[in-house]
Design a protein around this motif. Structure first.
Motif, PDB file in Angstrom:
ATOM      1  N   PHE A  46       0.831  -1.199   0.000  1.00 21.99           N
ATOM      2  CA  PHE A  46       0.000   0.000   0.000  1.00 21.99           C
ATOM      3  C   PHE A  46       0.867   1.252   0.000  1.00 21.99           C
ATOM      4  O   PHE A  46       0.604   2.211  -0.748  1.00 21.99           O
ATOM      5  N   VAL A  47       1.922   1.257   0.807  1.00 17.88           N
ATOM      6  CA  VAL A  47       2.812   2.415   0.864  1.00 17.88           C
ATOM      7  C   VAL A  47       3.507   2.625  -0.480  1.00 17.88           C
ATOM      8  O   VAL A  47       3.625   3.762  -0.962  1.00 17.88           O
ATOM      9  N   LEU A  48       3.954   1.536  -1.106  1.00 19.05           N
ATOM     10  CA  LEU A  48       4.616   1.659  -2.401  1.00 19.05           C
ATOM     11  C   LEU A  48       3.668   2.186  -3.476  1.00 19.05           C
ATOM     12  O   LEU A  48       4.059   3.011  -4.304  1.00 19.05           O
ATOM     13  N   VAL A  49       2.422   1.721  -3.463  1.00 19.96           N
ATOM     14  CA  VAL A  49       1.449   2.220  -4.435  1.00 19.96           C
ATOM     15  C   VAL A  49       1.146   3.687  -4.172  1.00 19.96           C
ATOM     16  O   VAL A  49       1.041   4.486  -5.109  1.00 19.96           O
ATOM     17  N   ALA A  50       1.035   4.067  -2.904  1.00 23.17           N
ATOM     18  CA  ALA A  50       0.795   5.473  -2.574  1.00 23.17           C
ATOM     19  C   ALA A  50       1.959   6.345  -3.029  1.00 23.17           C
ATOM     20  O   ALA A  50       1.756   7.444  -3.556  1.00 23.17           O
ATOM     21  N   ALA A  74       3.970   5.654  -5.524  1.00 23.11           N
ATOM     22  CA  ALA A  74       3.918   5.690  -6.987  1.00 23.11           C
ATOM     23  C   ALA A  74       2.903   6.725  -7.459  1.00 23.11           C
ATOM     24  O   ALA A  74       3.178   7.499  -8.383  1.00 23.11           O
ATOM     25  N   LEU A  75       1.738   6.760  -6.819  1.00 20.91           N
ATOM     26  CA  LEU A  75       0.736   7.748  -7.197  1.00 20.91           C
ATOM     27  C   LEU A  75       1.206   9.168  -6.882  1.00 20.91           C
ATOM     28  O   LEU A  75       0.989  10.089  -7.675  1.00 20.91           O
ATOM     29  N   ALA A  76       1.865   9.333  -5.747  1.00 20.68           N
ATOM     30  CA  ALA A  76       2.346  10.668  -5.378  1.00 20.68           C
ATOM     31  C   ALA A  76       3.389  11.164  -6.375  1.00 20.68           C
ATOM     32  O   ALA A  76       3.354  12.319  -6.796  1.00 20.68           O
ATOM     33  N   PHE A  77       4.306  10.286  -6.763  1.00 16.17           N
ATOM     34  CA  PHE A  77       5.321  10.679  -7.742  1.00 16.17           C
ATOM     35  C   PHE A  77       4.696  10.938  -9.112  1.00 16.17           C
ATOM     36  O   PHE A  77       5.111  11.835  -9.839  1.00 16.17           O
ATOM     37  N   ALA A  78       3.716  10.139  -9.475  1.00 17.56           N
ATOM     38  CA  ALA A  78       3.100  10.301 -10.790  1.00 17.56           C
ATOM     39  C   ALA A  78       2.321  11.612 -10.876  1.00 17.56           C
ATOM     40  O   ALA A  78       2.263  12.230 -11.941  1.00 17.56           O
ATOM     41  N   LEU A  79       1.726  12.040  -9.776  1.00 18.65           N
ATOM     42  CA  LEU A  79       0.932  13.262  -9.784  1.00 18.65           C
ATOM     43  C   LEU A  79       1.777  14.527  -9.619  1.00 18.65           C
ATOM     44  O   LEU A  79       1.317  15.620  -9.940  1.00 18.65           O
ATOM     45  N   ALA A  80       2.968  14.388  -9.082  1.00 20.72           N
ATOM     46  CA  ALA A  80       3.830  15.556  -8.914  1.00 20.72           C
ATOM     47  C   ALA A  80       4.372  15.978 -10.281  1.00 20.72           C
ATOM     48  O   ALA A  80       4.719  15.150 -11.112  1.00 20.72           O
ATOM     49  N   LEU A  81       4.449  17.270 -10.496  1.00 26.39           N
ATOM     50  CA  LEU A  81       4.925  17.767 -11.786  1.00 26.39           C
ATOM     51  C   LEU A  81       6.416  17.480 -11.956  1.00 26.39           C
ATOM     52  O   LEU A  81       7.226  17.771 -11.090  1.00 26.39           O
ATOM     53  N   ILE A  83       8.227   4.972 -11.666  1.00 25.45           N
ATOM     54  CA  ILE A  83       8.528   3.634 -12.162  1.00 25.45           C
ATOM     55  C   ILE A  83       9.185   2.785 -11.073  1.00 25.45           C
ATOM     56  O   ILE A  83       8.902   1.589 -10.954  1.00 25.45           O
ATOM     57  N   ILE A  84      10.020   3.395 -10.251  1.00 25.95           N
ATOM     58  CA  ILE A  84      10.765   2.640  -9.239  1.00 25.95           C
ATOM     59  C   ILE A  84       9.833   1.960  -8.240  1.00 25.95           C
ATOM     60  O   ILE A  84       9.894   0.744  -8.068  1.00 25.95           O
ATOM     61  N   PRO A  85       8.933   2.688  -7.545  1.00 25.83           N
ATOM     62  CA  PRO A  85       8.056   1.987  -6.611  1.00 25.83           C
ATOM     63  C   PRO A  85       7.078   1.050  -7.319  1.00 25.83           C
ATOM     64  O   PRO A  85       6.684   0.018  -6.759  1.00 25.83           O
ATOM     65  N   ALA A  86       6.700   1.368  -8.543  1.00 25.65           N
ATOM     66  CA  ALA A  86       5.788   0.481  -9.275  1.00 25.65           C
ATOM     67  C   ALA A  86       6.460  -0.851  -9.575  1.00 25.65           C
ATOM     68  O   ALA A  86       5.853  -1.914  -9.411  1.00 25.65           O
ATOM     69  N   VAL A  87       7.718  -0.810  -9.987  1.00 16.84           N
ATOM     70  CA  VAL A  87       8.450  -2.051 -10.257  1.00 16.84           C
ATOM     71  C   VAL A  87       8.626  -2.845  -8.967  1.00 16.84           C
ATOM     72  O   VAL A  87       8.476  -4.075  -8.952  1.00 16.84           O
ATOM     73  N   LEU A  88       8.936  -2.167  -7.873  1.00 16.61           N
ATOM     74  CA  LEU A  88       9.062  -2.850  -6.585  1.00 16.61           C
ATOM     75  C   LEU A  88       7.744  -3.491  -6.166  1.00 16.61           C
ATOM     76  O   LEU A  88       7.719  -4.620  -5.674  1.00 16.61           O
ATOM     77  N   ALA A  89       6.645  -2.784  -6.347  1.00 17.55           N
ATOM     78  CA  ALA A  89       5.338  -3.319  -5.970  1.00 17.55           C
ATOM     79  C   ALA A  89       4.983  -4.548  -6.802  1.00 17.55           C
ATOM     80  O   ALA A  89       4.464  -5.537  -6.279  1.00 17.55           O
ATOM     81  N   VAL A  90       5.283  -4.501  -8.085  1.00 20.52           N
ATOM     82  CA  VAL A  90       5.005  -5.656  -8.945  1.00 20.52           C
ATOM     83  C   VAL A  90       5.879  -6.836  -8.530  1.00 20.52           C
ATOM     84  O   VAL A  90       5.415  -7.981  -8.476  1.00 20.52           O
ATOM     85  N   GLY A  91       7.136  -6.572  -8.201  1.00 17.82           N
ATOM     86  CA  GLY A  91       8.030  -7.636  -7.754  1.00 17.82           C
ATOM     87  C   GLY A  91       7.554  -8.291  -6.472  1.00 17.82           C
ATOM     88  O   GLY A  91       7.570  -9.521  -6.343  1.00 17.82           O
ATOM     89  N   VAL A  92       7.098  -7.479  -5.521  1.00 16.23           N
ATOM     90  CA  VAL A  92       6.588  -8.024  -4.260  1.00 16.23           C
ATOM     91  C   VAL A  92       5.322  -8.829  -4.516  1.00 16.23           C
ATOM     92  O   VAL A  92       5.132  -9.909  -3.941  1.00 16.23           O
TER      93      VAL A  92
END
Length: 76
Positions: free
Chosen positions: A8-12, A14-21, A28-37
């Motif tokens: 949940f923290v990794l997805v949050a 990822a969303l925070a980084f994606a929404l920041a300008l 991509i980094i937390p998303a890849v980690l989340a998929v790996g986990v």
């Protein structure tokens, strides 16, 4: 349970980084980690290997021999 919190923290993140300008590529980094986990958890559950079962199947300690540093009956 802990893995769900971490996921949940990794997805949050990822969303925070994606929404920041300007920081979209860093998502991509937390998303890849989340998929790996997620793949790791699914693979473990598919094998029927829970964390408790893995701990119970662990081998006992291998002592170094009588009088060694791990001998509980060793004298002073």
């Amino acid at each position: 349970m802990i893995t769900l919190i971490i996921l949940f923290v990794l997805v949050a993140l990822a969303l925070a980084f994606a929404l920041a300008l300007g920081l979209g590529p860093l998502a991509i980094i937390p998303a890849v980690l989340a998929v790996g986990v997620a793949i790791w958890i699914i693979a473990a559950l598919a094998r029927g290997q829970t964390p408790g079962r893995a701990a119970r199947r662990a081998d006992g300690p291998e002592l170094l021999g009588p009088g060694g540093p791990d001998d509980p009956d060793r004298g002073p």
